[in-house]
Scaffold this active site. Structure first.
Site, PDB file in Angstrom:
ATOM      1  CB  CYS A  93      -3.571   3.715  -3.877  1.00 57.04           C
ATOM      2  SG  CYS A  93      -2.969   4.221  -2.098  1.00 57.04           S
ATOM      3  CB  CYS A 146      -1.031   0.231   0.978  1.00 60.60           C
ATOM      4  SG  CYS A 146      -2.142   1.343   1.118  1.00 60.60           S
TER       5      CYS A 146
END
Length: 556
Positions: free
Chosen positions: A487, A307
């Site tokens: 994201c 991430c």
């Protein structure tokens, strides 16, 4: 706390927490031995945190780490010598207690009869047959003696592993599948950013592993130590052997806290925190609420990391809280990024820069965090200068949010599955290993260039499921993964820049722009992140329901 007496004066246990040291003191324990290396799990307290708590209650703490399934004879001797020197009783712990028990057994191999070792371990709940075979065979583990064999073996019970198992069963009910994972708890890690902002409660991101393993899938509650791909076998902690026809590898990655000098000793104290650890995300929110003025630093290490937007998500949400609380002008915010750009996909940078300017954040590119001094509240960075030399930059802080460097797990890096950088060497489209045709990989440990996110794993799982079944001759065609990753960049409480992209940074929106324009902050995208994605994760992705995740197929 699961304390298991092994022999007089010695007990073993799974991972303990700092809060449990008081209970151990009351129970009479005078020393502890940690046999688990830092960074194995996202819910794992670092040894320095345990040692600090032990010192406070008058318990000796010692660190003798061993990789899972790779306890050496020398470590066994060291364990015996350390145990003999310590005040009794002693508690030794690792992830499950198996490594500690193995070390003890090896330390006693020349002084106790093998049946006695087996009996003591069995009474504590540990099966040492594999270790005994190793002792008898002079350190060799006979791969031919398999304790289990399954058609498909999946290494890792995280998002990727459970999703892959569920997708396999959705296509071929009754398939013989085993998941190997030692963890009791499964975490929804994308939620930890919101835990660190006071939006989610930490407990809401955790479920028991037993409740999530798909019905009919065997759960082997152990850690993998090594691979024997030429013999279609994996070696488990305790020297046990499991064989397979098809292997799926998705163990996640390792948080390399020790790469930053001094960090382990101060993490969770002195204003130093990280949303990358389950038990520290609430501490992030505590620090954010307490800070009324001063210097806040947020860091991002060299890629790859899981991430990649998470480091700045924490920064934006913290800044938003300070703005709403009326103290933003009293807080200097800096972002130290080892990379050269704010975000790797240019289409989303303009929207992010609006918030950088609005929060008056100072951006520092090309800076890698190398050390932290918690007592002095200083962070030191290495910076590459234009002439190619390195310079050291030290900054004081009141709040420091650290994202650690990240590597493939130890047992992957040293395996025949790894490339030169230590990641599993796979074809980026089929996710099949480039050398071993009956091995696939997905999730964070592969060397494909996609973003390491849960959204990527959600798209990869159906591809792997199809291709594994095709390799077994049960279906036809080849599934292709396009590198999709997502994201959701939380730029303020209530708004998100929804970045979605495929290989090469190509923008790949899931929704029409009139509904959600991912290049602009959106309230609907926030609703998606807060209300829709968690149940989609628990009730769809982990159940084999492939909403908006069906793979593309090519005829063979």
């Amino acid at each position: 706390m699961d304390i298991r007496p092994l022999v007089p004066g010695l007990a073993v246990a799974p991972q303990i927490t700092a809060a449990e040291l008081i209970e151990l003191k009351r129970a009479g324990y005078r020393a502890i031995i940690c046999n688990r290396p830092d960074g194995e799990g996202a819910d794992q307290p670092l040894f320095a945190e345990i040692a600090h708590a032990a010192q406070a209650v008058g318990i000796e703490a010692h660190y003798l780490p061993a990789e899972s399934g790779k306890v050496s004879d020398e470590q066994g001797v060291a364990f015996g010598q350390l145990f003999d020197s310590l005040p009794k009783p002693v508690l030794a712990y690792c992830r499950t207690g198996m490594r500690s028990t193995t070390m003890w057994a090896l330390s006693q191999a020349n002084s106790q009869a093998l049946p006695a070792l087996l009996e003591s371990a069995k009474n504590a709940g540990f099966d040492l047959k594999g270790v005994i075979r190793r002792i008898v065979n002079l350190g060799r583990t006979p791969v031919e003696v398999a304790e289990a064999e399954h058609v498909v073996v999946i290494i890792g019970g995280g998002a990727a592993g459970i999703a892959a198992a569920a997708s396999l069963l959705a296509r071929w009910p009754g398939l013989d599948i085993a998941i190997i994972d030692p963890a009791d708890i499964h975490y929804y890690q994308p939620g930890w950013t919101l835990v660190g902002a006071g939006v989610f409660d930490a407990a809401s991101t955790a479920r028991t592993m037993a409740s999530l393993i798909p019905r009919g899938v065997h759960w082997i509650k152990s850690a993998v130590a090594a691979f024997e791909p030429e013999r279609n076998a994996v070696i488990l902690d305790g020297c046990r052997v499991v064989k397979y026809q098809q292997l799926v590898v998705c163990p996640g990655l390792k948080l390399n806290w020790s790469a930053i000098e001094g960090l382990s000793e101060t993490l969770g104290r002195n204003g130093v925190t990280s949303n990358y650890l389950y038990h520290l995300a609430p501490y992030t929110w505590e620090l954010v609420q307490q800070l009324k003025g001063g210097h806040a630093i947020f860091t991002q290490p060299p890629m790859p990391i899981k991430c990649a937007g998470a480091p700045q998500k924490a920064m934006y949400l913290s800044a938003d809280h300070w703005k709403r609380s009326g103290v933003l002008e009293q807080i200097e915010i800096e972002f130290y990024n080892a990379g050269a750009v704010l975000f790797g996909v240019p289409a989303y940078v303009p929207a992010l820069m609006e918030y950088v300017r609005g929060y008056d954040i100072k951006l520092n590119f090309g800076h890698t965090l190398t050390s932290v001094d918690g007592a002095r509240k200083t962070a030191t960075f290495s910076r590459a200068t234009p002439d190619g030399s390195k310079e050291v930059v030290t900054r004081e802080f009141d709040l420091l949010h650290v994202v650690p460097q990240q590597v493939a797990p130890d047992f992957i890096r040293v395996s025949p599955l790894a490339d030169a950088a230590g990641w599993i060497d796979i074809d980026p489209a089929t996710l099949r290993h480039k050398v071993y045709e009956n091995i696939h990989a997905l999730g964070d440990a592969g060397n494909s260039s996609n973003a390491k996110t849960a959204a990527a794993a959600r798209k990869q799982a159906p591809v792997v499921a199809h291709n594994v079944l095709a390799a077994l001759g049960k279906i036809k065609g080849s599934a292709q993964y396009d590198g999709y990753g997502s994201c959701p960049l939380t730029v303020e409480r209530g708004k998100i820049v929804l970045a979605e992209f495929t290989y090469g940074g190509k923008v790949a929106p899931s929704f029409p722009s009139w509904l959600i324009d991912g290049t602009k902050p959106s309230r609907l995208a926030w609703l998606l992140k807060e209300r829709i994605l968690p149940p989609l994760y628990w009730k769809a992705m982990l159940k084999g329901r492939e909403w908006m995740a069906k793979p593309e197929l090519e005829d063979l």
